[in-house]
Scaffold this motif. Structure first.
Motif, short mmCIF file in Angstrom:
data_model
loop_
_atom_site.label_atom_id
_atom_site.label_comp_id
_atom_site.label_asym_id
_atom_site.label_seq_id
_atom_site.Cartn_x
_atom_site.Cartn_y
_atom_site.Cartn_z
N PRO A 53 0.97 -1.10 0.09
CA PRO A 53 -0.20 -0.32 -0.08
C PRO A 53 1.02 1.01 -0.04
CG PRO A 53 0.45 -0.79 2.06
CD PRO A 53 1.56 -1.88 0.56
N VAL A 54 0.63 2.54 -0.77
CA VAL A 54 1.43 3.62 -0.68
C VAL A 54 1.16 4.18 1.10
CG1 VAL A 54 1.15 5.74 -0.59
CG2 VAL A 54 0.00 4.16 -2.49
N GLU A 55 2.07 4.65 1.63
CA GLU A 55 2.22 4.93 3.39
C GLU A 55 1.79 6.00 3.26
OE1 GLU A 55 5.30 3.42 5.56
OE2 GLU A 55 4.49 1.04 4.87
N TYR A 56 0.60 6.25 4.37
CA TYR A 56 -0.36 6.91 4.62
C TYR A 56 0.52 7.74 5.43
CZ TYR A 56 -3.97 9.09 6.71
OH TYR A 56 -4.99 10.29 7.55
N GLN A 57 1.05 9.12 5.41
CA GLN A 57 1.60 9.99 6.38
C GLN A 57 0.30 11.15 6.73
OE1 GLN A 57 4.76 9.60 7.39
NE2 GLN A 57 4.72 7.94 5.74
N PRO A 58 0.19 10.33 8.02
CA PRO A 58 -0.88 10.93 8.90
C PRO A 58 0.30 12.35 9.02
CG PRO A 58 -0.38 9.44 10.31
CD PRO A 58 0.33 8.99 9.19
N CYS A 214 0.63 2.91 16.11
CA CYS A 214 -0.20 3.90 15.46
C CYS A 214 0.27 4.65 14.16
CB CYS A 214 -0.02 5.60 16.74
SG CYS A 214 -0.60 5.17 18.15
N LEU A 215 1.38 3.98 13.99
CA LEU A 215 2.48 4.34 12.52
C LEU A 215 2.53 3.13 11.69
CD1 LEU A 215 3.94 7.41 13.84
CD2 LEU A 215 2.47 7.61 12.56
N ASN A 216 2.99 3.43 10.94
CA ASN A 216 4.13 2.40 9.64
C ASN A 216 4.92 2.61 9.48
OD1 ASN A 216 1.05 1.53 8.20
ND2 ASN A 216 1.17 3.26 7.49
N SER A 217 5.71 2.28 8.78
CA SER A 217 7.22 2.20 8.60
C SER A 217 7.96 3.35 9.59
CB SER A 217 8.18 2.12 7.29
OG SER A 217 7.70 3.46 7.00
N THR A 218 7.53 4.44 10.10
CA THR A 218 8.25 5.77 10.87
C THR A 218 8.49 5.05 11.97
OG1 THR A 218 5.97 6.60 10.65
CG2 THR A 218 6.96 7.12 8.74
N GLY A 221 11.01 1.37 11.92
CA GLY A 221 12.54 1.74 11.54
C GLY A 221 12.66 1.67 10.10
N LEU A 222 11.57 2.62 9.44
CA LEU A 222 11.66 3.00 7.91
C LEU A 222 11.46 1.61 6.50
CD1 LEU A 222 13.41 6.20 7.90
CD2 LEU A 222 11.22 5.17 8.15
N ILE A 223 10.66 0.31 7.67
CA ILE A 223 11.11 -0.68 6.84
C ILE A 223 9.45 -0.88 6.67
CG2 ILE A 223 10.81 -3.14 6.71
CD1 ILE A 223 13.65 -1.39 6.52
N SER A 224 9.70 -1.56 5.13
CA SER A 224 8.06 -1.80 4.48
C SER A 224 7.24 -3.30 5.16
CB SER A 224 8.49 -1.31 2.93
OG SER A 224 8.50 -2.89 3.23
N ARG A 225 5.97 -3.16 4.44
CA ARG A 225 5.22 -4.69 5.10
C ARG A 225 6.55 -5.52 4.15
NH1 ARG A 225 -1.03 -5.87 5.51
NH2 ARG A 225 0.23 -7.84 5.50
N THR A 226 5.91 -6.96 4.45
CA THR A 226 7.16 -7.36 3.52
C THR A 226 6.33 -8.29 2.26
OG1 THR A 226 6.42 -10.34 4.73
CG2 THR A 226 8.35 -8.64 5.86
N ALA A 248 12.54 9.47 6.26
CA ALA A 248 14.19 9.73 8.07
C ALA A 248 13.34 11.34 8.23
CB ALA A 248 15.42 9.49 7.41
N ALA A 249 12.79 12.16 7.72
CA ALA A 249 12.88 13.34 8.48
C ALA A 249 11.31 13.34 9.59
CB ALA A 249 12.52 14.18 7.62
N VAL A 250 10.51 11.65 9.14
CA VAL A 250 9.78 12.03 9.80
C VAL A 250 9.42 10.33 10.62
CG1 VAL A 250 7.99 13.55 9.23
CG2 VAL A 250 7.75 10.67 7.94
N ASP A 251 10.92 10.20 11.01
CA ASP A 251 10.69 8.79 11.33
C ASP A 251 11.25 8.61 13.16
OD1 ASP A 251 11.59 6.15 11.72
OD2 ASP A 251 13.40 6.53 12.02
#
Length: 369
Positions: A53-58, A214-218, A221-226, A248-251
């Motif tokens: 999925p596209v990483e949703y950024q709140p 609460c979040l996804n990759s951020t 570890g900035l890693i996607s789903r497998t 990285a700026a929002v990690d």
């Protein structure tokens, strides 16, 4: 042989925190529009693990809420980490190897490793491995673990249970490996929270807010789903994933780890009490979570339990990466799902109050097939 990946070249965790048994697919375009991806998955035209999925950024308000939630829940998280880690030591011994189920299990595995090191003076290897619903666990990752460690020492780790689908998937996959002549791995999954009542190794059975949900990759570890896609993953290769270095700026992955582990000293007494409570309880899995999901499915006329996602963590996932239909909550103003109510409002998703709900909340996926 396929080699593990480490930060900072892959992911934002330090190299000694986790070895990723994954193939780096960062250079591949795998993201699809959420609506079209959902339709492909529900129609059977594609498996969910074949794309991302596209990483949703709140928005900023949600990120501020995450910071508040983390501050408020860090002590509770630290206590659950201590309880489940000490429970594993009590039941499995001190010479253990952690294998987190990527990606939700990874921050929990890191925290368990930190507790073992900082509080118990134990140094454990920690890996992240992929497991895919209906496809099983990564056989190449299991081969790697078996070559380097005693399979009896490997403890599989996840963040929480929902219906218990991954718990069942893990048991079935490990049984299949053994029947085929492979090593015998222990299928007792260790989780921070077991609201689904489907494992025996847990820090709590409360359906509470785990900030890493609460979040996804951020926050992972900035890693996607497998990813398990036959066009990209060849025989003997690990399942894949992407490193979203551009985020990285929002990690906040390491902020979460450091915020929780900073509370370890404060929760020592609570962990002793919590461990005693868990060990004296009847921990026999009842799968009560699955039964409650079936009831909701029937009451709402939903075609499959796959569209019913119970618990705070799973409901959050529905809002972050699926096409949500509605959210059910037991208590309209419960603090553990403030972020869920915020996400639901932002996405125009109705929230129903169901006072006798077995979980704090549930997310229902829209049928778009």
């Amino acid at each position: 042989m396929t080699a593990p990946l480490h930060g900072p070249a892959f992911g934002s965790y330090a190299a000694d925190e986790v070895s990723w048994l994954l193939k780096d697919l960062s250079h591949v375009s795998l993201e699809a529009d959420t609506a079209s991806r959902e339709q492909q998955i529900q129609s059977g035209a594609a498996h969910y693990a074949e794309s991302l999925p596209v990483e949703y950024q709140p928005d900023a308000a949600y990120r501020d809420l995450f910071a508040t939630v983390l501050e408020e829940s860090a002590t509770r998280l630290a206590t659950a980490v201590g309880v489940v880690t000490d429970l594993v030591i009590a039941e499995r011994g001190e010479n253990l190897v952690l294998a987190s189920l990527a990606r939700a299990g990874t921050p929990i595995g890191i925290l368990m490793r930190r507790w073992a090191r900082d509080v118990r003076g134990l140094t454990w290897p920690h890996y992240a491995v992929s497991i895919v619903r209906d496809r099983g666990i990564d056989s190449a990752a299991l081969d790697h673990l078996a070559r380097h460690h005693d399979p009896a020492d490997v403890v599989f780790v996840d963040g929480w249970t929902g219906k218990g689908a991954i718990t069942r998937e893990l048991t079935a996959a490990l049984d299949a490996v053994h029947r085929a002549g492979g090593p015998r791995f222990d299928d007792r999954l260790a989780v921070l929270a077991d609201p689904g009542h489907c494992v025996t190794t847990y820090g709590t059975r409360d359906d509470f807010l785990i900030a890493s949900a609460c979040l996804n990759s951020t926050v992972s570890g900035l890693i996607s789903r497998t990813v398990l896609n036959d066009t990209l993953i060849g025989p003997g290769e690990f399942h894949g994933a992407k490193f979203y270095a551009d985020l990285a700026a929002v990690d906040v992955s390491n902020l979460l780890l450091d915020s929780v582990s900073a509370r370890f000293d404060d929760v020592a007494d609570a962990v002793v009490e919590g461990l005693s409570t868990v060990r004296s309880a009847d921990r026999t899995p009842t799968w009560s979570g699955w039964a409650s999901v079936e009831r909701v499915r029937e009451e709402y006329g939903i075609s499959t339990v796959n569209f019913v996602k119970p618990g705070v963590g799973e409901t959050t996932r529905v809002l972050l990466r699926r096409v949500p239909w509605r959210v059910l909550v037991r208590d309209a103003q419960a603090p553990e799902h403030r972020h869920i109510r915020m996400l639901a409002e932002a996405r125009g998703v109705p929230v129903d109050v169901v006072p006798d709900l077995a979980y704090s909340c549930m997310g229902l996926v829209r049928d778009v097939s």
